[in-house]
Design an enzyme around this catalytic site. Structure first.
Site, PDB file in Angstrom:
ATOM      1  N   ASP A   1       0.951  -1.011  -0.090  1.00 22.83           N
ATOM      2  CA  ASP A   1       0.070  -0.122  -0.056  1.00 22.83           C
ATOM      3  C   ASP A   1       0.932   1.261  -0.194  1.00 22.83           C
ATOM      4  O   ASP A   1       1.453   1.399   1.126  1.00 22.83           O
ATOM      5  CB  ASP A   1      -1.074   0.057   1.429  1.00 22.83           C
TER       6      ASP A   1
ATOM      7  N   ASN B   1       2.949   3.045 -10.402  1.00 23.38           N
ATOM      8  CA  ASN B   1       1.797   3.019 -11.444  1.00 23.38           C
ATOM      9  C   ASN B   1       0.342   3.324 -10.602  1.00 23.38           C
ATOM     10  O   ASN B   1      -0.589   3.857 -11.072  1.00 23.38           O
ATOM     11  CB  ASN B   1       1.485   1.597 -11.896  1.00 23.38           C
TER      12      ASN B   1
ATOM     13  N   THR C   1     -14.149  13.102 -11.827  1.00 25.83           N
ATOM     14  CA  THR C   1     -14.618  13.749 -12.985  1.00 25.83           C
ATOM     15  C   THR C   1     -16.130  14.581 -12.054  1.00 25.83           C
ATOM     16  O   THR C   1     -16.447  15.742 -12.765  1.00 25.83           O
ATOM     17  CB  THR C   1     -15.402  12.745 -13.846  1.00 25.83           C
TER      18      THR C   1
ATOM     19  N   SER D   1      -0.250  11.811 -16.277  1.00 26.80           N
ATOM     20  CA  SER D   1      -1.448  12.064 -16.923  1.00 26.80           C
ATOM     21  C   SER D   1      -1.415  13.273 -17.786  1.00 26.80           C
ATOM     22  O   SER D   1      -0.804  14.130 -17.153  1.00 26.80           O
ATOM     23  CB  SER D   1      -2.731  11.875 -16.341  1.00 26.80           C
TER      24      SER D   1
ATOM     25  N   TYR E   1      -7.302  15.136  -9.239  1.00 27.85           N
ATOM     26  CA  TYR E   1      -6.482  14.097  -9.925  1.00 27.85           C
ATOM     27  C   TYR E   1      -5.566  15.225 -10.891  1.00 27.85           C
ATOM     28  O   TYR E   1      -4.292  14.673 -10.588  1.00 27.85           O
ATOM     29  CB  TYR E   1      -7.369  13.608 -10.789  1.00 27.85           C
TER      30      TYR E   1
ATOM     31  N   VAL F   1      -4.187  18.148  -9.974  1.00 24.89           N
ATOM     32  CA  VAL F   1      -3.387  18.692  -9.091  1.00 24.89           C
ATOM     33  C   VAL F   1      -2.256  17.713  -8.898  1.00 24.89           C
ATOM     34  O   VAL F   1      -1.109  17.939  -8.801  1.00 24.89           O
ATOM     35  CB  VAL F   1      -4.009  19.503  -8.122  1.00 24.89           C
TER      36      VAL F   1
ATOM     37  N   LYS G   1      -1.469  14.837 -10.326  1.00 25.66           N
ATOM     38  CA  LYS G   1      -0.359  14.545 -11.618  1.00 25.66           C
ATOM     39  C   LYS G   1       0.662  15.604 -11.776  1.00 25.66           C
ATOM     40  O   LYS G   1       1.771  15.465 -12.269  1.00 25.66           O
ATOM     41  CB  LYS G   1      -1.287  14.229 -12.690  1.00 25.66           C
TER      42      LYS G   1
ATOM     43  N   VAL H   1      -6.716   4.814 -21.592  1.00 24.34           N
ATOM     44  CA  VAL H   1      -6.769   3.326 -21.500  1.00 24.34           C
ATOM     45  C   VAL H   1      -8.214   2.902 -20.966  1.00 24.34           C
ATOM     46  O   VAL H   1      -8.359   3.372 -19.778  1.00 24.34           O
ATOM     47  CB  VAL H   1      -5.680   2.967 -20.701  1.00 24.34           C
TER      48      VAL H   1
ATOM     49  N   THR I   1      -9.808   0.974 -18.606  1.00 26.06           N
ATOM     50  CA  THR I   1      -9.465   0.211 -17.274  1.00 26.06           C
ATOM     51  C   THR I   1     -10.756   0.654 -16.286  1.00 26.06           C
ATOM     52  O   THR I   1     -11.449   1.422 -17.044  1.00 26.06           O
ATOM     53  CB  THR I   1      -8.236   0.749 -16.592  1.00 26.06           C
TER      54      THR I   1
END
Ligand code: NAP
Length: 230
Positions: free
Chosen positions: A58, A85, A92, A137, A154, A156, A158, A187, A189
């Protein structure tokens, strides 16, 4: 890098792009460590894959990261490839001005500090010529999201991961360690949802940075091997 004794760690690898990267690396005869928060899920994901070792990991938990580093040190004495990863919270439904900051905190904890924690803990193990690949990203790119308002936590996280990549690259350059950020593209996923491109294409974008030559670039941000604007 020599084909033998090559050790790779992929975080958050029980599904999605991480699992696909593990699959691809395992075909090389390397020792590939599949990091998974839930070891059972990791074991199910690794079924039928030769050379894959499942370890609990983790990245938000310093003790968990330290335990992995200890295990690597004791069993392998070094590390050749680290793929950061693990990632969360493609938010969203949020806007920056009204965001739930608990979500932002969690995103930073995993997407930024998780990768940072891994490098700090495993840094001493990185062998000359090792590669660190951070899954970033286009959502974190100022160039690609200029004026865009979506996925604030997300994005900020990345963007911060990109800066971390540059800082780590500078620090580790003297040791011959390459640190690069990649965007896998959109992708299909659990995170990406339907409509994205196949896992194999996302993984290939990651493997570009794994397979850079020892004198290759460091501190870059690419998608499919082509520069992404910061
Ligand atoms: P995914 O299918 O949602 O998989 C995410 C993985 O991260 C899961 O294995 C998850 O484990 C793991 N994870 C989450 N929190 C963790 C933690 N604290 N410690 C360790 N592992 C943790 O996502 P994906 O689409 O494969 O994305 C992989 C990476 O690519 C992410 O960094 C993502 O931001 C980036 N990316 C994806 C896309 C896309 O279109 N898919 C685009 C650009 C960038 P659990 O199963 O335990 O939750």
């Amino acid at each position: 890098m020599a084909e033998q004794d090559t050790v790779a760690v992929v975080t958050g690898a029980n599904r999605g792009i991480g699992l696909e990267v593990v699959r691809r690396l395992a075909t090389r005869g390397w020792t590939v460590v599949l990091g998974s928060r839930d070891v059972e899920r990791g074991r199910r994901a690794a079924q039928g894959l030769d050379g894959v070792v499942v370890r609990p990991l983790d990245v938000a938990d310093a003790a968990s990261v330290a335990a992995l580093a200890d295990w690597l040190r004791a069993g392998h004495g070094g590390l050749d490839v680290l793929v950061n990863n693990a990632g969360i919270h493609y938010d969203t439904g949020q806007r920056a001005a009204t965001a739930d900051l608990a979500v932002a905190e969690e995103a930073l904890q995993v997407n930024v500090l998780g990768a940072w924690r891994m490098v700090v803990a495993c840094g001493p193990l990185l062998r000359p010529g090792a590669r660190v690949v951070n899954l970033s990203s286009g959502a974190g790119s100022f160039g690609e999201t200029a004026g865009g308002a979506g996925v604030p936590a997300y994005s900020v996280s990345k963007a911060a991961l990109d800066m971390l990549t540059v800082k780590l690259a500078a620090d580790l350059r003297p040791r011959g360690v390459l640190v690069n950020a990649v965007c896998p593209g959109w992708v299909a996923t659990d995170m990406g949802g339907v409509g994205g491109r196949p896992l194999a294409e996302g993984a290939a974008s990651v493997l570009y940075a794994v397979d850079l030559p020892p004198d290759g670039p460091t501190g870059t941000f690419t998608r499919d091997g082509a520069p992404v604007p910061w």
